[in-house]
Design an enzyme around this catalytic site. Structure first.
Site, short mmCIF file in Angstrom:
data_model
loop_
_atom_site.label_atom_id
_atom_site.label_comp_id
_atom_site.label_asym_id
_atom_site.label_seq_id
_atom_site.Cartn_x
_atom_site.Cartn_y
_atom_site.Cartn_z
N VAL A 166 -24.75 -9.08 11.05
CA VAL A 166 -24.83 -7.62 11.16
C VAL A 166 -26.19 -7.21 11.70
O VAL A 166 -27.23 -7.53 11.12
CB VAL A 166 -24.57 -6.97 9.78
CG1 VAL A 166 -24.76 -5.46 9.85
CG2 VAL A 166 -23.19 -7.33 9.28
N LYS A 167 -26.16 -6.50 12.83
CA LYS A 167 -27.39 -6.07 13.47
C LYS A 167 -27.75 -4.67 12.97
O LYS A 167 -26.93 -3.75 13.05
CB LYS A 167 -27.16 -6.06 14.99
CG LYS A 167 -28.37 -6.41 15.79
CD LYS A 167 -27.93 -6.64 17.21
CE LYS A 167 -29.09 -6.66 18.15
NZ LYS A 167 -28.65 -6.65 19.53
N ILE A 168 -28.97 -4.56 12.46
CA ILE A 168 -29.39 -3.32 11.80
C ILE A 168 -30.65 -2.80 12.48
O ILE A 168 -31.60 -3.56 12.68
CB ILE A 168 -29.68 -3.60 10.31
CG1 ILE A 168 -28.40 -4.07 9.64
CG2 ILE A 168 -30.26 -2.39 9.61
CD1 ILE A 168 -28.59 -4.49 8.21
N ALA B 19 -23.28 -8.20 15.79
CA ALA B 19 -22.57 -6.94 16.06
C ALA B 19 -23.40 -5.83 15.43
O ALA B 19 -23.79 -5.92 14.27
CB ALA B 19 -21.17 -6.99 15.46
N THR C 89 -24.92 -8.80 20.79
CA THR C 89 -24.37 -7.64 21.51
C THR C 89 -25.12 -6.41 21.02
O THR C 89 -25.84 -6.46 20.02
CB THR C 89 -22.87 -7.47 21.22
OG1 THR C 89 -22.69 -7.16 19.83
CG2 THR C 89 -22.08 -8.72 21.56
#
Ligand code: E4P
Length: 221
Positions: A82-84, A56, A27
């Site tokens: 965790v999208k960074i 996310a 997402t």
């Protein structure tokens, strides 16, 4: 090769999941804005549909804030990745979260050197955006090929190449031929993979011919 669905639309995710091809979900803030729902409730619902990595995305800009945000996203569900965003601050956050055992997906990667940094920082996934490179007349798939070549040169790199910003079935074919670990696909690309005009023509012909078979020769309805 794993397929993720690039969507925050739970109905699309359910439909693709029912096809048996969804290994995970990605997402981003734009996809959440499209469905007009909050991040946490959406991620929780997605996690109840797909048992796999669910990305996310963080929206902080500084490493300390990214780390806090990443920890809080990771608490939503064990499957959250965790999208960074790529960058110096993003690399610091990736290193710190990786050290805590939190899985990361570094997004907005547009160069092989950025991907090299992601592997050094211990990212679980790097997301090179092929479609957005194609949009500015650069070769998105060439970037995938360069990243895979570099990662294969160094056995200790564990970062997986997640092909993102996929726009069509040709991207999927090329990513699979190159041996990318994952491609994240919009729902319309997933359905396009199932279709072929000769399949449609073949079905039409078989159904027409079936009408010509005598009723007595057919199995009971
Ligand atoms: C996925 O992780 C990315 O956010 C997404 O693939 C971007 O795609 P777009 O370039 O079509 O917005």
């Amino acid at each position: 090769m794993k397929f993720f669905i690039d969507s925050a639309d739970v109905e699309e995710i359910r439909k693709a999941h029912a096809m048996g091809c969804v290994d995970g979900v990605t997402t981003n803030p734009s996809l959440l804005a499209k469905v007009g729902r909050g991040l946490e409730e959406t991620i929780r619902e997605i996690c109840s549909i797909v048992d796999g990595p669910i990305s996310a995305e963080c929206v902080s800009m500084e490493a300390d804030e990214l780390i806090k945000e990443g920890r809080s996203l990771a608490k939503i569900h064990d499957n959250v990745v965790v999208k960074i965003p790529m960058g110096v601050e993003g690399m610091k956050a990736t290193k710190a979260l990786t050290a805590e055992g939190i899985r990361t997906n570094v997004t907005l990667c547009f160069s092989a050197n950025q991907a090299l940094l992601c592997a050094k920082a211990g990212a679980t996934y790097v997301s090179p955006f092929v479609g957005r490179l194609d949009d500015i007349s650069q070769d998105g798939m060439e970037l995938i090929s360069h990243i895979l070549e570099i990662y294969r040169n160094y056995e200790h790199f564990n970062t997986q190449v997640l092909v993102a910003s996929v726009r069509n079935p040709v991207h999927v074919l090329q990513a699979a031929r190159l041996g990318a670990d994952v491609a994240t696909l919009p729902y319309n690309v997933i359905t396009q993979l199932a279709n072929h005009p000769l399949t449609d023509a073949g079905i039409k012909k078989f159904l027409a011919d079936w009408e010509k078979v005598p009723k007595a020769a057919k199995p009971p309805a």
